[in-house]
Design a protein around this motif. Structure first.
Motif, PDB file in Angstrom:
ATOM      1  N   ALA A 266     -93.785 -18.363 -54.959  1.00  0.00           N
ATOM      2  CA  ALA A 266     -93.352 -18.224 -53.755  1.00  0.00           C
ATOM      3  C   ALA A 266     -92.093 -19.006 -53.464  1.00  0.00           C
ATOM      4  CB  ALA A 266     -94.251 -18.420 -52.561  1.00  0.00           C
ATOM      5  N   GLY A 267     -92.082 -20.312 -53.647  1.00  0.00           N
ATOM      6  CA  GLY A 267     -91.086 -21.271 -53.853  1.00  0.00           C
ATOM      7  C   GLY A 267     -89.821 -20.924 -54.483  1.00  0.00           C
ATOM      8  N   VAL A 268     -90.008 -20.271 -55.604  1.00  0.00           N
ATOM      9  CA  VAL A 268     -88.845 -19.616 -56.495  1.00  0.00           C
ATOM     10  C   VAL A 268     -88.277 -18.572 -55.727  1.00  0.00           C
ATOM     11  CG1 VAL A 268     -88.062 -19.023 -58.605  1.00  0.00           C
ATOM     12  CG2 VAL A 268     -89.927 -20.643 -58.441  1.00  0.00           C
ATOM     13  N   TYR A 269     -88.881 -17.607 -55.228  1.00  0.00           N
ATOM     14  CA  TYR A 269     -88.481 -16.610 -54.468  1.00  0.00           C
ATOM     15  C   TYR A 269     -87.821 -16.942 -53.385  1.00  0.00           C
ATOM     16  CZ  TYR A 269     -88.665 -12.833 -51.389  1.00  0.00           C
ATOM     17  OH  TYR A 269     -88.430 -11.825 -50.169  1.00  0.00           O
ATOM     18  N   LEU A 270     -88.415 -17.782 -52.531  1.00  0.00           N
ATOM     19  CA  LEU A 270     -87.588 -18.416 -51.106  1.00  0.00           C
ATOM     20  C   LEU A 270     -86.180 -18.973 -51.588  1.00  0.00           C
ATOM     21  CD1 LEU A 270     -87.828 -18.743 -48.304  1.00  0.00           C
ATOM     22  CD2 LEU A 270     -88.658 -21.162 -48.912  1.00  0.00           C
ATOM     23  N   LEU A 271     -85.923 -19.934 -52.808  1.00  0.00           N
ATOM     24  CA  LEU A 271     -85.150 -20.182 -52.748  1.00  0.00           C
ATOM     25  C   LEU A 271     -83.704 -19.199 -53.615  1.00  0.00           C
ATOM     26  CD1 LEU A 271     -85.897 -23.553 -54.777  1.00  0.00           C
ATOM     27  CD2 LEU A 271     -85.036 -23.442 -52.363  1.00  0.00           C
ATOM     28  N   THR A 272     -84.462 -18.248 -54.153  1.00  0.00           N
ATOM     29  CA  THR A 272     -83.634 -17.230 -54.671  1.00  0.00           C
ATOM     30  C   THR A 272     -83.037 -16.382 -53.549  1.00  0.00           C
ATOM     31  OG1 THR A 272     -84.496 -17.145 -56.675  1.00  0.00           O
ATOM     32  CG2 THR A 272     -83.441 -15.298 -56.339  1.00  0.00           C
ATOM     33  N   ARG A 273     -84.049 -16.063 -52.644  1.00  0.00           N
ATOM     34  CA  ARG A 273     -83.382 -15.298 -51.385  1.00  0.00           C
ATOM     35  C   ARG A 273     -82.366 -15.772 -50.554  1.00  0.00           C
ATOM     36  NH1 ARG A 273     -83.681 -10.351 -50.368  1.00  0.00           N
ATOM     37  NH2 ARG A 273     -85.855  -9.919 -50.716  1.00  0.00           N
ATOM     38  N   MET A 274     -82.591 -17.362 -50.479  1.00  0.00           N
ATOM     39  CA  MET A 274     -81.663 -17.907 -49.712  1.00  0.00           C
ATOM     40  C   MET A 274     -80.373 -18.270 -50.572  1.00  0.00           C
ATOM     41  SD  MET A 274     -83.114 -17.726 -46.938  1.00  0.00           S
ATOM     42  CE  MET A 274     -82.361 -18.632 -45.627  1.00  0.00           C
ATOM     43  N   SER A 275     -80.118 -17.953 -51.572  1.00  0.00           N
ATOM     44  CA  SER A 275     -79.113 -18.036 -52.574  1.00  0.00           C
ATOM     45  C   SER A 275     -77.528 -18.401 -51.843  1.00  0.00           C
ATOM     46  CB  SER A 275     -78.993 -17.141 -53.896  1.00  0.00           C
ATOM     47  OG  SER A 275     -78.754 -15.654 -53.241  1.00  0.00           O
ATOM     48  N   PRO A 276     -77.307 -17.257 -50.829  1.00  0.00           N
ATOM     49  CA  PRO A 276     -75.999 -17.420 -50.071  1.00  0.00           C
ATOM     50  C   PRO A 276     -75.791 -18.827 -49.540  1.00  0.00           C
ATOM     51  CG  PRO A 276     -76.955 -15.303 -49.560  1.00  0.00           C
ATOM     52  CD  PRO A 276     -77.928 -16.047 -50.412  1.00  0.00           C
ATOM     53  N   ILE A 277     -77.050 -19.362 -48.765  1.00  0.00           N
ATOM     54  CA  ILE A 277     -76.884 -20.893 -48.413  1.00  0.00           C
ATOM     55  C   ILE A 277     -76.922 -21.753 -49.099  1.00  0.00           C
ATOM     56  CG2 ILE A 277     -78.045 -22.197 -46.704  1.00  0.00           C
ATOM     57  CD1 ILE A 277     -79.127 -20.188 -45.108  1.00  0.00           C
ATOM     58  N   ILE A 278     -77.325 -21.521 -50.483  1.00  0.00           N
ATOM     59  CA  ILE A 278     -77.281 -22.704 -51.326  1.00  0.00           C
ATOM     60  C   ILE A 278     -75.926 -22.585 -51.707  1.00  0.00           C
ATOM     61  CG2 ILE A 278     -78.065 -23.235 -53.670  1.00  0.00           C
ATOM     62  CD1 ILE A 278     -80.740 -22.122 -53.345  1.00  0.00           C
ATOM     63  N   ALA A 279     -75.120 -21.585 -52.158  1.00  0.00           N
ATOM     64  CA  ALA A 279     -73.771 -21.529 -52.296  1.00  0.00           C
ATOM     65  C   ALA A 279     -72.638 -22.183 -51.447  1.00  0.00           C
ATOM     66  CB  ALA A 279     -73.500 -19.849 -52.469  1.00  0.00           C
ATOM     67  N   GLU A 280     -73.245 -22.344 -50.241  1.00  0.00           N
ATOM     68  CA  GLU A 280     -72.397 -23.095 -49.188  1.00  0.00           C
ATOM     69  C   GLU A 280     -72.869 -24.533 -49.032  1.00  0.00           C
ATOM     70  OE1 GLU A 280     -69.803 -21.447 -47.750  1.00  0.00           O
ATOM     71  OE2 GLU A 280     -70.349 -19.733 -48.671  1.00  0.00           O
TER      72      GLU A 280
END
Length: 640
Positions: A266-280
């Motif tokens: 679940a943690g890996v999924y959540l970070l992948t789902r929020m990849s646009p925010i990680i990019a910023e």
């Protein structure tokens, strides 16, 4: 969008129906019908997922996304949250292996839980767990994802401590629940900050606002770091990894369900789902994710080398493999992270279920020091377990090689030191898994054939193969562990199937290797040599006895770097005293101030009540005195 995609609501509906039916008549159905019903519900969910997948495949990449809204859930001013399901390549990929592997684990459980007095209750919990995980991955907003997030946490407590009459099992369940609450705090505060920033919790609206208006790097960094805290709790990253090895106290199907295809991903999924925010976010944020993953992967691999409980070895292996996925996320290799998640679901579910079959055949004994020579007595279990071993060890052409090699390639592109340490972790993985296989299935038997030969070090056992309900899932998972590498072959873009499929869900944030195919081939060869070297080293130590195993299985590693002990001692000593002082401060200062205010007002009111006699002449006298006082004040101000 195709009407097939509109069936996405059926995916979680099947296990939810299983929960309701079993709650109403599970005892009446009894064994094995309750198990078959729960398994059928998971099979129905898998078929529904396949139909939605077919519907998505029929559309072009940018059109492979739809939201099916059932009803409005939380209408509260600007906060409007629906019960809506997001069907896109990422969510359906997750749902496919959650339902597929989950169905096989349900089938396996029918044989494994045979004779348990709470047979039907166990399958209620399994179906509820699957429902919660599907809500987590299919929810179209952060709050619905959080609902599933909390659901799998609660179900993990129920399943880990299923045999709660044993104090160790009950404690393990509580430990998992409490440790995950720390991570849940991070997710919850991240959700608050996301709503404050974007005015919505729906993924589509957040990403649209992000694309249109952008977001401050500091705000994005804060959201991602808080999400990392949540992800570290669910996906067992340092220092919140301590609950996962203890989760082995639950029945083996629970270990497979939690550690392979559901909760820990679940943690890996959540970070992948929020990849646009990680990019910023600031550049140090993905680096933080990457180094947390590396530290966890390397630490857990060293611990697994010295474990003697067959399930503990696999538990620390799971922690280590999740570290690989976090390294991939931090490197921007989101496709590699999901690819390894899929292959890991197959070979780790296979290994856990294989371990359960061994434990079943060895009358509940989990100590690999008392195994040996089981290959001829458990032929199906041993052959399928070997397939899982070669996959996780990274031996080509098994699936683990392809996904792990891709992560190693991205690590090389990010940082050479990172690559060296991650390669060392991969070699350790091959080593400790070889140790596990050799000590379990090969070498001389370390169990007695008869009561007359039995001793404390060599107990009496009668190893036997498991029933077909347990071996069929092993065979199917072994097949998947062998061939799943074809999902994302690295040779050309045409065979990069998973990467092309996931592209719409990553919004252009997927990383790219900064070097050509020649370097990739060299890195692949180095990875292969490393894996085979790990296997050879394991054989040299545990078959040829070139090195005394005691020199490798150091007590410090066997005690898991004493991290768990240190935390336990702190929480039971200074931590407990600090909490008691905090409680005392709350009672005496915070509550004391509130209670004192109420007491003061009550006493003042009692004194003032004397002046309210109800006599008219008293009130008239008061008015007259007041009037005279006012008159005197005005005269004095006039200067007469």
């Amino acid at each position: 969008m195709s009407t097939l995609v509109d069936l996405v609501w059926l995916i979680p509906a099947f296990p939810l129906a299983g929960v309701l039916i079993l709650m109403a008549m599970g005892r009446r159905l009894g064994e094995p019908r309750a198990g078959w019903l729960a398994t059928a519900m998971m099979g129905g969910s898998f078929i529904a997922t396949l139909l939605v997948f077919i519907g998505l495949v029929g559309h072009e990449g940018d059109e492979r996304e739809t939201v099916v809204t059932l009803f409005e859930w939380v209408p509260a001013g600007k906060l409007a949250v629906d019960i809506g399901f997001l069907a896109d390549p990422l969510s359906i990929t997750m749902a496919l292996f959650v339902t597929g592997v989950g169905a096989l684990i349900h089938l396996y459980s029918i044989g494994y839980m045979h004779g348990d007095e709470d047979f039907s209750k166990f399958f209620i919990y399994l179906n509820l767990f699957a429902f919660s995980m599907l809500m987590l991955v299919l929810g179209d907003n952060l709050l619905l994802t959080f609902l599933g997030w909390e659901g799998v946490g609660a179900c993990s407590y129920l399943l880990i401590s299923f045999w709660f009459t044993d104090e160790a099992n009950a404690s393990a369940g509580k430990k998992a629940f409490v440790t995950n609450r720390v991570g849940d705090w991070g997710f919850l505060v991240a959700m608050f900050l996301a709503f404050l920033t974007f005015g919505s919790l729906q993924y589509g609206e957040i990403f649209y606002d992000l694309e249109s208006n952008g977001v401050a790097a500091g705000t994005a960094s804060a959201i991602v770091v808080l999400l990392l805290v949540g992800a570290a709790g669910k996906s067992a990253q340092f220092p919140l990894h301590i609950w996962l090895p203890d989760a082995m106290a639950g029945p083996t199907p629970v270990s497979a369900l939690i550690h392979a295809a559901t909760m820990v991903t679940a943690g890996v999924y959540l970070l992948t789902r929020m990849s646009p925010i990680i990019a910023e976010a600031h550049s140090w944020v993905p680096d933080l994710i990457m180094w947390v993953g590396l530290g966890t992967a390397l630490m857990a691999a060293t611990i697994a080398v010295a474990q003697n409980d067959i399930k503990k070895v696999l538990a620390y292996s799971t922690v280590s493999q999740l570290g690989f996925m976090f390294v991939a996320v931090g490197s921007g290799a989101y496709v590699a992270a999901i690819f390894h998640m899929v292959t890991h679901a197959f070979f780790k579910a296979l290994l856990f279920l294989g371990a359960g079959s061994v434990i079943h055949g060895m009358d509940g004994d989990q100590d690999i020091r008392r195994y040996g020579g089981l290959a001829r007595l458990l032929p199906i279990t041993s052959m399928t377990f070997v397939a899982g071993w070669l996959a996780i060890a990274g031996v080509p052409p098994f699936s683990g090689f392809w996904s792990k090699d891709e992560i190693l390639a991205y690590a090389y592109g990010e940082n050479k030191v990172l690559w060296v340490l991650l390669l060392a972790t991969a070699i350790l993985t091959a080593f400790y898994m070889t140790r596990l296989v050799l000590m379990t299935f090969f070498g001389p038997p370390r169990w007695a054939d008869s009561e007359a030969e039995a001793t404390d070090d060599k107990p009496h056992r009668h190893p036997h193969e498991s029933p077909w309900t347990m071996t069929v899932p092993l065979v199917l998972l072994a097949g998947l562990a062998m061939v799943a590498g074809v999902f994302n072959l690295p040779f050309t873009s045409d065979v990069h199937f998973l990467g092309n499929w996931l592209k719409p869900s990553l919004f252009g944030n997927a990383g790219h290797l900064p070097f050509g195919g020649g370097t990739q081939w060299v890195l692949a060869i180095v990875a292969i040599v490393g894996s085979l070297g790990g296997v050879s080293a394991g054989a040299a130590v545990y078959i040829r006895r070139r090195i005394d195993p005691a020199r490798i299985e150091h007590p410090f590693l066997a005690r898991a770097w004493r991290i768990d002990e240190t935390i336990t001692n702190f929480m039971g000593g200074p931590g407990r005293r600090a909490f008691e002082r905090t409680t005392q401060f709350d009672e005496q200062v915070v509550d004391g101030a509130v209670n004192a205010t109420g007491t003061l007002i009550r006493r003042a009111g009692t004194k003032l009540r004397v002046s309210q006699s109800g006599l008219v002449r008293s009130y008239a006298l008061g008015i007259a005195i007041g009037a005279v006082g006012l008159l005197a004040w005005f005269i004095s101000r006039a200067g007469f």
